[in-house]
Design a protein around this motif. Structure first.
Motif, PDB file in Angstrom:
ATOM      1  N   PRO A  52       0.813  -1.211   0.000  1.00 36.08           N
ATOM      2  CA  PRO A  52       0.000   0.000   0.000  1.00 36.08           C
ATOM      3  C   PRO A  52       0.852   1.269   0.000  1.00 36.08           C
ATOM      4  O   PRO A  52       1.924   1.296   0.618  1.00 36.08           O
ATOM      5  CB  PRO A  52      -0.805  -0.104   1.297  1.00 36.08           C
ATOM      6  N   GLU A  53       0.361   2.289  -0.669  1.00 39.21           N
ATOM      7  CA  GLU A  53       1.067   3.584  -0.682  1.00 39.21           C
ATOM      8  C   GLU A  53       1.259   4.113   0.736  1.00 39.21           C
ATOM      9  O   GLU A  53       2.289   4.692   1.053  1.00 39.21           O
ATOM     10  CB  GLU A  53       0.280   4.599  -1.511  1.00 39.21           C
ATOM     11  N   SER A  54       0.237   3.902   1.581  1.00 41.97           N
ATOM     12  CA  SER A  54       0.324   4.423   2.949  1.00 41.97           C
ATOM     13  C   SER A  54       1.543   3.829   3.670  1.00 41.97           C
ATOM     14  O   SER A  54       2.207   4.496   4.452  1.00 41.97           O
ATOM     15  CB  SER A  54      -0.949   4.106   3.733  1.00 41.97           C
ATOM     16  N   VAL A  56       4.349   2.647   2.217  1.00 42.37           N
ATOM     17  CA  VAL A  56       5.565   3.204   1.617  1.00 42.37           C
ATOM     18  C   VAL A  56       5.833   4.589   2.201  1.00 42.37           C
ATOM     19  O   VAL A  56       6.957   4.922   2.573  1.00 42.37           O
ATOM     20  CB  VAL A  56       5.428   3.276   0.081  1.00 42.37           C
TER      21      VAL A  56
END
Lengths: 160, 567
Positions: A52-54, A56
């Motif tokens: 998930p981007e969160s 990263v």
């Protein structure tokens, strides 16, 4: 530009392996290559590793060796812990702010310098201590700081 | 699991091995305060509120993560423990803006409750807190980071329950904050607005836009009912005050959703914009005018007996209403059916329950878009994938599940999904009306071992099937009777409606209602009593949280009255 970034991401991910465990290494390496991690790079890493981007962003913003904001050409990290403080750190802190015309956490408008506090770097015997990029400077005095800054400016082409 | 014995505050307590000290204490009615812990979420051990003293162990233990063991001696409110809790609370209060008077959670806030419990009567530390920007970019709820204590409940709810992973933490130390994706405004993030984060927030950091300042816990009424927005049938905790709908919460430990809701169940019904039908209407001189129930039902009874008739229902109402509808048309020798298409059985496999998705090893999705509709099942599929399940999406179009699926296959490649499933443990096939015959044929080798979850598009499909209502098209009859409930007709149905005498029983105005000769009003979900039968086949109760408008009657009651009039 975007193509170059994608290429860099692909290459870096290939080097460390496309696994969740390699996330910190990949981010650190990319951050070093480009100076900082912009949003498209972070998004590309997330996509590539299928995390998930969160997550990263959490990892990238957590570590001081990785930056998600543009940094200056040189990053000064000044120790803010007690041993350096009692050895005269306060004066060094003020000297740096005065010499660069910025406060800690900021970058000069010409993009040359970023000033950041850091926790102990393990050189308490020679405090006060600062790092400029990868180089360490100990036993600092205000005069010494100004000398060091002047040397860097000279190397960078005599800019004021 | 074996029994273990310990003492908490001198009281002998029996617990199960594997339970934490906190769980053991809770069972024995001993209250240990928590902030980051939530029973529906993974244990975290971050807030240090649940610290206890354990004899023989060095330092204090976080009871939410420390397993209870045989012979353990635990003290939960010693001087030392209380002092540490108070210290932590003082730090929390100094870090951000916890000026309770202007917070909508005041009175219901877990942080505030603990401040009272441990006697915080002044600010011990200066309050250096910086003002942070409130994020109101989302329609249904607002994030005020100034009230946040970084317990991370919202983050865990987002990743563990909704399996959406939108939320994370930014930075560290004093600058730490909850952020969405790559630190974008919540309204521009991958958030699906399930609202689980809102429900677990212990303070006023996540604020419901509708119910904020609408009433404290002591002022409101909670009514448990069942969601009628799709066929999953999640349990709802409906919060009202003075006959005003404030908020909808999920119900932990309920089946099938376990407290997870979606935007369709939690938020959208509170923002309904359609105009309500508030009493019976009959057409006089070409215009629909208000009429009494006796007059309206009299006309309907007479019409149903005077010519050929057909009844068509959207399965958006109760089991009782659908049964009464079928019974009425049997009485007048009319055809009765449902409007929504039905999912045909596959002809192999065993019937799956919704929760079978959660512990599946392979999930094959085809002919359905569970992330768009029956969303909880879509989130369950994501959750299973997070646990290592292989998800195969078979589709010739776009499907939201593809993004996180192990493979997306065309109909022609459906056989590959069967190959993946070969030798895997539990295989669940999730399918809908759009499934293609060649895909059914390709999946057939899965055999009767496979679990089959048919996503019927109708909200109360099982209730309709039990009532004997099968899909029908409007036919050439003298009288057409539409039971719409809350569902407004789609354009395709409207186009098929002929010049028959039209009776429409509906909650909201729509083009079909406006063409009708007689309109009978119906209650909406929050006013209903009775039952709906969900995908799992359980008849779930409906309890009215709000009163119906004065001139509205339940369909089952009106249909029974009609049957009586026809005699």
């Amino acid at each position: 530009m975007e193509e170059r970034m994608m290429h860099q991401v692909d290459e870096t991910v290939a080097r460390y392996g496309s696994t969740d465990e390699a996330l910190v290494e990949i981010l650190r390496d990319l951050s070093q290559q480009a100076g900082y991690l912009d949003r498209p790079t972070l998004a590309a890493v997330a996509k590539k590793l299928a995390v998930p981007e969160s997550r990263v962003f959490s990892v990238a913003s957590f570590y001081s060796m990785i930056s998600v904001e543009p940094l200056g050409k040189h990053v000064i990290r000044m120790c803010q812990d007690a041993p350096c403080h009692v050895a005269g750190g306060r004066k060094i802190w003020e000297t740096l702010e005065q010499a660069l015309g910025i406060q800690f956490g900021q970058t000069t408008s010409d993009g040359q310098w970023t000033l950041m506090p850091t926790s102990c770097i393990g050189l308490c015997a020679v405090g006060p201590v600062m790092m400029i990029d990868d180089e360490v400077f100990g036993n600092l005095t205000p005069e010494k700081v100004n000398e060091i800054l002047a040397r860097y400016r000279e190397q960078d082409g005599g800019a004021a | 699991m074996s029994e273990i014995h310990l003492t908490i505050n001198g009281k002998p307590v029996v617990a199960q091995s594997g339970q934490t000290i906190l769980e053991a204490a809770k069972q024995a009615d001993i209250d240990i305060p928590v902030l980051c812990h939530h029973p529906a979420l993974a244990n975290w051990g971050a807030c240090r509120m649940c610290l206890v003293e354990v004899k023989g162990m060095r330092g204090l233990q976080t009871s939410c993560t420390c397993p209870a063991t045989e012979g353990m001696e635990v003290e939960t409110e010693t001087e030392k423990v209380v002092a540490v809790r108070k210290f932590v609370l003082e730090l929390l209060f100094s870090e951000r803006n916890h000026y309770c008077m202007y917070c909508q959670m005041s009175g219901d806030c877990e942080l505030q409750d603990l401040a009272y419990r441990y006697g915080l009567d002044h600010w011990t530390y200066p309050r250096p807190f910086e003002k942070m920007e409130v994020d109101a970019s989302r329609k249904y709820f607002i994030m005020d980071p100034n009230r946040c204590i970084l317990c991370s409940r919202c983050i865990r709810a987002c990743s563990e329950i909704a399996a959406n992973h939108t939320l994370g933490l930014r930075d560290r130390g004093a600058r730490t904050m909850v952020v969405a994706d790559l630190d974008v405004p919540f309204g521009e993030s991958t958030c699906v607005e399930c609202g689980t984060c809102l429900q677990v927030c212990p303070t006023g950091a996540l604020i419901d836009a509708k119910s904020a300042y609408g009433g404290r816990e002591k002022d409101v009424i909670h009514t448990q009912t069942t969601c009628m927005q799709c066929s999953v049938g999640c349990d709802l905790d409906v919060v009202t005050r003075y006959q005003r709908l404030l908020r909808v919460d999920g119900v932990w430990e309920s089946e099938p959703s376990g407290g997870l809701l979606c935007v369709d169940g939690r938020f959208k019904p509170l923002y309904e914009k359609r105009q309500r039908v508030t009493g019976p209407l009959v057409r006089k001189d070409g215009k629909l005018v208000a009429a009494g129930w006796n007059e309206a039902l009299g006309i309907v009874a007479e019409k149903l007996q005077s010519g050929s008739c057909q009844g068509l229902a959207y399965c958006a109402t109760t089991d009782e209403a659908l049964t009464a509808f079928a019974r009425l048309f049997a009485k007048v020798d009319g055809a009765a059916g449902r409007i929504e298409p039905q999912v045909a059985p596959l002809g192999f496999g065993q019937v799956a329950k919704v929760q079978d998705v959660l512990d599946a090893d392979v999930i094959i999705v085809t002919g359905a878009q569970p992330l768009e509709y029956q969303r909880v099942i879509g989130y369950f599929i994501h959750r299973a994938a997070d646990q290592g399940a292989q998800v195969a999406v078979i589709t010739d179009d776009e499907n939201g599940l593809s993004a996180r699926a192990a493979m997306t296959l065309t109909s022609a490649e459906a056989g590959k999904a069967v190959e993946t499933a070969a030798g895997a443990g539990k295989v669940v096939v999730v399918y809908g009306t759009e499934i293609k015959p060649e895909v059914i044929a390709a999946l057939k080798p899965l055999g009767d071992e496979a679990y089959i979850l048919a996503l019927d598009p109708a909200r109360n499909a099982q209730g309709a099937t039990a009532a004997g209502l099968q899909p029908q098209e409007p036919s050439d009859v003298d009288v057409l009777y539409f039971l719409l409930g809350e569902q407004s007709e789609d354009a395709a149905l409207l186009a098929k409606v002929n010049g028959a005498f039209k009776i429409v029983q509906a909650a909201y105005h729509s083009p079909l209602v406006d063409q009708a000769d007689v309109v009978l009003p119906t209650p909406i979900w929050v006013e209903r009593t009775g039952h709906v039968t969900n995908l799992d086949g359980s008849a779930k109760p409906l309890h009215a949280a709000l009163l119906m408008p004065e001139n509205v009657r339940d369909e089952a009651e009106a249909l029974a009255a009609l049957a009586d009039m026809i005699g």
